[in-house]
Write an enzyme that holds these catalytic residues in place. Structure first.
Site, PDB file in Angstrom:
ATOM      1  CB  SER A 130      -0.901   0.025   1.252  1.00 45.12           C
ATOM      2  OG  SER A 130      -1.472   1.294   1.452  1.00 45.12           O
TER       3      SER A 130
ATOM      4  CE1 TYR B 132      -3.156  -1.833   5.144  1.00 42.83           C
ATOM      5  CE2 TYR B 132      -2.818   0.472   4.543  1.00 42.83           C
ATOM      6  CZ  TYR B 132      -3.197  -0.813   4.204  1.00 42.83           C
ATOM      7  OH  TYR B 132      -3.621  -1.085   2.919  1.00 42.83           O
TER       8      TYR B 132
END
Length: 281
Positions: free
Chosen positions: A162, A178
């Site tokens: 990501s 994350y």
């Protein structure tokens, strides 16, 4: 015939078997895993899809049936559980005889900084985003090694990261776990690629940017308690230099390319699919 004069179909996956994790969708519409599975089937691959949700897999199965893709099988699987992953890999081999492509597509974000985030949330993020890629590789790599030893053909692995691992914050929110876990996926990909480069196995990572998938309506808008979803989505579109958020097909196209023979000289590489977002920052 030389490669410069090929007359076959580009991005042809006929004869290949793809094992795709997170092959369902978080709601109506096209999630990344669902689009990847369907596009690979359209390109001729036999596809084995796993997901934690049987209902999500059923939605993908409905599309496969509608389009007439018969070489499609599924299994409910928790990708953090080694026993379940091995069982799914074994089922795929029993059904299709081999595995040529692995797509590690399981993941999800949770906001928080080191103080506000609980230890449990941190551990869950590492399991969901990083351990799942490890588990997929752990059980599929030996299969690809055996194929390389027997036939001279190894395989292609595509992991999903990501832009959170490239930027300090996404959407104005901090996601330390994350970001860290997805940065781990990038490092894991590069290290694994070099470890297996002599065994005919290519390993690459796709790095999606701000995407418009069912997760936006089904998770993000609820998570943020958004009062005006249309304005929220319009703002997200406007924040991307290319003028729109990406969608599942942008990711699926990138994954299929990296899985194909046309990407045969590409390994240990990151393909950023973000409409210019990270460059503009």
């Amino acid at each position: 015939m030389t490669r410069a004069h090929r007359e076959d179909i580009m991005l042809d996956l006929t004869g290949k078997v793809a094992f795709i994790t997170g092959a369902g969708s978080a709601g109506e519409g096209w999630g990344n895993g669902k689009a990847i599975a369907v596009l690979m089937a359209r390109q001729g691959a036999k596809v084995f899809g796993v997901d934690l949700s049987g209902e999500a897999l059923e939605a993908t199965s409905a599309v496969m049936a509608k389009e007439g893709h018969k070489n499609w099988a599924t299994k409910v699987c928790n990708m953090t559980d080694s026993g379940q992953v091995k069982a799914a890999v074994d089922d795929c081999r029993e059904k299709f005889g081999r595995i040529d492509i692995l797509v590690n597509n399981v993941g999800g974000s949770a906001p928080g900084d080191p103080v506000s985030m609980s230890e449990e949330a941190w551990d869950n993020q590492m399991e969901l985003n990083l351990k799942t890629a490890f588990m997929g590789c752990k059980h599929v790599l030996p299969v690809m090694e055996q194929q390389f030893a027997a036939e001279g053909t190894g395989g292609a692995i595509i992991n999903m990261a990501s832009v959170a691992c490239l930027s300090a914050a996404v959407g104005g929110r901090v996601h330390v776990a994350y970001a860290a876990s997805k940065a781990g996926v990038v490092a894991f990909t590069r290290s694994t690629a070099i470890a297996y480069v002599k065994k005919g196995i290519r390993v690459n990572v796709v790095i999606p940017g701000t995407m418009h998938t069912p997760l936006v309506e089904n998770r993000l808008i609820k998570q943020l308690n958004v009062k005006d979803p249309e304005a929220f989505i319009a703002k997200r579109h406007a924040s991307i230099p290319i003028g729109r958020m990406g969608d599942a097909w942008d990711i699926a196209n990138a994954v299929v390319y990296l899985a194909s023979d046309e990407a045969g000289y590409i390994t240990a590489t990151q393909l950023v699919v973000d409409g210019g977002l990270t460059a503009a920052r």
